[in-house]
Every structure is written in structure tokens, then in C-alpha cells.
Design a protein around this motif. Structure first.
Motif, PDB file in Angstrom:
ATOM      1  N   LEU A   1      14.245  81.705  18.709  1.00 21.76           N
ATOM      2  CA  LEU A   1      14.583  83.256  19.310  1.00 21.76           C
ATOM      3  C   LEU A   1      13.460  84.144  19.171  1.00 21.76           C
ATOM      4  CD1 LEU A   1      18.008  83.554  18.014  1.00 21.76           C
ATOM      5  CD2 LEU A   1      17.650  82.381  20.110  1.00 21.76           C
ATOM      6  N   VAL A   2      12.675  84.398  20.236  1.00 22.51           N
ATOM      7  CA  VAL A   2      11.418  85.278  20.190  1.00 22.51           C
ATOM      8  C   VAL A   2      11.658  86.727  20.314  1.00 22.51           C
ATOM      9  CG1 VAL A   2       9.187  85.341  20.963  1.00 22.51           C
ATOM     10  CG2 VAL A   2      10.236  83.119  20.627  1.00 22.51           C
ATOM     11  N   GLY A   3      11.093  87.524  19.462  1.00 25.48           N
ATOM     12  CA  GLY A   3      11.146  88.975  19.672  1.00 25.48           C
ATOM     13  C   GLY A   3      12.623  89.373  19.632  1.00 25.48           C
ATOM     14  N   SER A   4      13.086  90.404  20.196  1.00 22.30           N
ATOM     15  CA  SER A   4      14.329  91.213  20.313  1.00 22.30           C
ATOM     16  C   SER A   4      15.460  90.166  20.644  1.00 22.30           C
ATOM     17  CB  SER A   4      14.514  92.379  21.453  1.00 22.30           C
ATOM     18  OG  SER A   4      14.121  91.971  22.616  1.00 22.30           O
ATOM     19  N   ALA A   5      15.380  89.010  21.068  1.00 15.45           N
ATOM     20  CA  ALA A   5      16.367  87.734  21.424  1.00 15.45           C
ATOM     21  C   ALA A   5      16.915  87.538  19.991  1.00 15.45           C
ATOM     22  CB  ALA A   5      15.899  86.883  22.024  1.00 15.45           C
ATOM     23  N   ALA A   6      16.109  87.703  19.167  1.00 18.34           N
ATOM     24  CA  ALA A   6      16.642  87.191  17.704  1.00 18.34           C
ATOM     25  C   ALA A   6      17.798  88.072  17.309  1.00 18.34           C
ATOM     26  CB  ALA A   6      15.588  86.971  16.718  1.00 18.34           C
ATOM     27  N   ALA A   7      17.983  89.416  17.735  1.00 14.42           N
ATOM     28  CA  ALA A   7      18.993  90.248  17.380  1.00 14.42           C
ATOM     29  C   ALA A   7      20.290  89.499  17.552  1.00 14.42           C
ATOM     30  CB  ALA A   7      18.866  91.664  18.245  1.00 14.42           C
TER      31      ALA A   7
ATOM     32  N   LEU B   1      13.238  84.000  24.950  1.00 13.51           N
ATOM     33  CA  LEU B   1      12.095  85.047  24.820  1.00 13.51           C
ATOM     34  C   LEU B   1      12.925  86.385  25.201  1.00 13.51           C
ATOM     35  CD1 LEU B   1       9.503  83.260  26.694  1.00 13.51           C
ATOM     36  CD2 LEU B   1       9.234  83.422  24.457  1.00 13.51           C
ATOM     37  N   GLY B   2      12.725  87.250  24.203  1.00 14.11           N
ATOM     38  CA  GLY B   2      13.161  88.541  24.487  1.00 14.11           C
ATOM     39  C   GLY B   2      12.397  89.125  25.467  1.00 14.11           C
ATOM     40  N   PRO B   3      12.474  90.254  26.206  1.00 14.31           N
ATOM     41  CA  PRO B   3      11.740  90.921  27.467  1.00 14.31           C
ATOM     42  C   PRO B   3      10.418  91.163  27.096  1.00 14.31           C
ATOM     43  CG  PRO B   3      13.306  92.453  26.891  1.00 14.31           C
ATOM     44  CD  PRO B   3      13.657  91.044  26.125  1.00 14.31           C
TER      45      PRO B   3
ATOM     46  N   ALA C   1       8.539  93.240  17.538  1.00 15.36           N
ATOM     47  CA  ALA C   1       9.631  93.453  18.548  1.00 15.36           C
ATOM     48  C   ALA C   1      10.300  94.546  18.311  1.00 15.36           C
ATOM     49  CB  ALA C   1      10.366  92.279  18.831  1.00 15.36           C
ATOM     50  N   PRO C   2      10.625  95.385  19.096  1.00 13.13           N
ATOM     51  CA  PRO C   2      11.698  96.677  19.022  1.00 13.13           C
ATOM     52  C   PRO C   2      12.913  96.051  19.070  1.00 13.13           C
ATOM     53  CG  PRO C   2      11.031  96.526  21.529  1.00 13.13           C
ATOM     54  CD  PRO C   2      10.194  95.323  20.749  1.00 13.13           C
ATOM     55  N   ALA C   3      14.004  96.910  18.515  1.00 11.54           N
ATOM     56  CA  ALA C   3      15.319  96.525  18.615  1.00 11.54           C
ATOM     57  C   ALA C   3      15.849  96.453  19.949  1.00 11.54           C
ATOM     58  CB  ALA C   3      16.207  97.471  17.721  1.00 11.54           C
ATOM     59  N   PRO C   4      16.497  95.568  20.531  1.00 11.37           N
ATOM     60  CA  PRO C   4      16.875  95.506  22.090  1.00 11.37           C
ATOM     61  C   PRO C   4      17.731  96.837  22.336  1.00 11.37           C
ATOM     62  CG  PRO C   4      18.392  94.112  20.651  1.00 11.37           C
ATOM     63  CD  PRO C   4      17.407  94.716  19.578  1.00 11.37           C
ATOM     64  N   GLU C   5      17.289  97.094  23.683  1.00  6.58           N
ATOM     65  CA  GLU C   5      17.749  98.443  24.164  1.00  6.58           C
ATOM     66  C   GLU C   5      19.226  98.146  24.179  1.00  6.58           C
ATOM     67  OE1 GLU C   5      15.410  99.136  27.781  1.00  6.58           O
ATOM     68  OE2 GLU C   5      13.675  99.130  26.589  1.00  6.58           O
ATOM     69  N   ALA C   6      19.720  97.293  24.733  1.00  5.27           N
ATOM     70  CA  ALA C   6      21.186  97.152  24.902  1.00  5.27           C
ATOM     71  C   ALA C   6      21.366  95.766  24.271  1.00  5.27           C
ATOM     72  CB  ALA C   6      21.414  96.736  26.393  1.00  5.27           C
ATOM     73  N   PRO C   7      22.850  95.744  23.556  1.00  4.46           N
ATOM     74  CA  PRO C   7      23.197  94.593  22.728  1.00  4.46           C
ATOM     75  C   PRO C   7      23.053  93.238  23.764  1.00  4.46           C
ATOM     76  CG  PRO C   7      24.769  96.174  22.658  1.00  4.46           C
ATOM     77  CD  PRO C   7      23.692  96.786  23.664  1.00  4.46           C
ATOM     78  N   LEU C   8      22.360  91.981  23.217  1.00  2.20           N
ATOM     79  CA  LEU C   8      22.280  91.105  23.883  1.00  2.20           C
ATOM     80  C   LEU C   8      23.574  90.315  23.951  1.00  2.20           C
ATOM     81  CD1 LEU C   8      18.719  90.061  22.731  1.00  2.20           C
ATOM     82  CD2 LEU C   8      19.452  91.200  25.196  1.00  2.20           C
ATOM     83  N   ASP C   9      24.089  89.657  24.956  1.00  2.00           N
ATOM     84  CA  ASP C   9      25.248  88.959  24.689  1.00  2.00           C
ATOM     85  C   ASP C   9      25.018  87.418  24.403  1.00  2.00           C
ATOM     86  OD1 ASP C   9      27.626  87.448  25.247  1.00  2.00           O
ATOM     87  OD2 ASP C   9      27.677  88.106  27.305  1.00  2.00           O
TER      88      ASP C   9
END
Ligand SMILES: [Zn+2]
Length: 195
Positions: A88-94, A144-146, A61-69
Motif C-alpha cells: 500500500l503506497v502513500g495515503s492508500a496505507a491509511a 497506489l494512493g493518488p 504522503a498526506p493523510a487521505p482527503e476522504a477515508p478510503l474504502d
């Protein structure tokens, strides 16, 4: 990887669901730093390296484009009380640190997180796999991240691992799937209950 997570892992290979056997090489407190996971059905073995379980080909997964809340994620997932696992799947894990703060006593599993995310067991276990490598109806919820919420196979797998009545949350268009009842959509997120 949190050693107790072993009880909930499944072999990701294409055969009926089967548990994995841990052959630990290095365990610090309750965290597996190095070892192997073996499948009694197909004989495959998978490495645990630097605390990360490597269960086959994984999309990075890429790092999320915007910080997730994490507060928003926490509210959507709707967990109350300690115990069990959330995924937490993919960028949601950030957003795992905030999720851990909002959900004390819930062990988190990051599946295919952005590459810089370290294993932080027992609070956060990191696994890489071609699907969510957990047993059916074994977790209290999945975010799930996007990049994964856009893939029906991953949404289906998120529904598979979630306990009935609990939630799957995703970023992107809401899914149409028999075993998920979409409860709400807001600001690009959807939340669904596992039937
Ligand atoms: Zn297998």
C-alpha cells in the motif's frame, strides 16, 4: 518491520537490483524494532528505527482527503487466500486495518504512508524509500494512493514488483504502460493486471 520481509527487500540505490542484509539490534517476536540494513554492492546502510525501515529520501504522503474504502480496495486488488505480501503506497496505507481484515494471512507493506501510521508488524511493515524497495516480481499486488499514482515512475515500479497476472490498483487517471493491462476504471480508481 516483519523480519521475514528482509528476504524481499532490495537496495533502493541506482545499481542493479541487490538484496539487503539485516543486522538486527532489537527484535520482538517476528518484528524488527531496531537495526540496520546493509547493501553488499554499494555499502550503504539504512536504519530501522521504531520498527520503520528508513531506506533513503522519501516523499511523505498526506493523510487521505476522504477515508478510503478498504472493501473497494480489496475487491479491486482481487486477492484470494493467504500468503505473500501486498503493498500500500502513500495515503492508500491509511486503509491498512480493513485490508488486513479482508486479507488474513497476507502481510502488508506500507511504503511512504502518512506520518502518523505506526509499524504494526507482522501484519503491517512500514518502510520509507525513494521507490518501492522490494525485489522484482515479489508481491501479490500494489495499491497506489493518488499522490503516487500520478507519477509514472511509481506506477512503473508498482508493475515491477508485482507478480505476472496479479494487479496494480491506483487512484487517478489510468496509466498507459506496456507491462500493465488496464482492466477497469471506476469512481476515480483504475485496476490493471501485470503482464
Ligand atoms: Zn546498494
Amino acid at each position: 518491520m516483519f523480519i521475514e520481509l528482509t528476504d524481499h527487500l532490495r537496495c533502493p540505490a541506482d545499481h542493479p537490483e541487490q538484496y539487503l542484509v539485516l543486522l538486527p539490534e532489537r527484535v520482538v517476536e517476528r518484528s524488527v524494532i531496531a537495526g540496520r540494513l546493509g547493501c553488499p554492492v554499494c555499502g550503504r546502510t539504512y536504519a530501522v528505527t521504531e520498527g520503520i525501515a528508513e531506506l533513503g529520501n522519501a516523499l511523505v504522503a498526506p493523510a487521505p482527503e476522504a477515508p478510503l474504502d478498504p472493501m473497494a480496495m480489496h475487491v479491486l486488488l482481487g486477492l484470494t487466500g493467504p500468503g505473500g505480501y501486498a503493498v500500500l503506497v502513500g495515503s492508500a496505507a491509511a486503509a491498512w486495518r480493513g485490508m488486513a481484515e479482508h486479507n488474513p494471512g497476507v502481510a502488508l507493506v506500507a511504503v511512504n504512508p502518512p506520518p502518523e501510521l505506526p509499524d504494526a508488524a507482522p501484519v503491517l511493515s512500514v518502510v520509507r524509500a525513494p521507490l518501492i524497495p522490494l525485489k522484482t516480481r515479489s508481491t501479490r499486488g500494489v495499491v497506489l494512493g493518488p499522490e503516487f499514482a500520478a507519477d509514472p515512475a511509481w506506477v512503473r515500479d508498482a508493475a515491477r514488483v508485482t507478480l505476472p497476472g496479479l494487479r496494480v490498483v491506483g487512484q487517478g487517471p489510468s496509466p498507459r504502460m506496456g507491462d500493465l493491462e488496464v482492466l477497469a476504471t471506476a469512481e476515480g480508481w483504475w485496476v490493471a493486471a501485470k503482464r
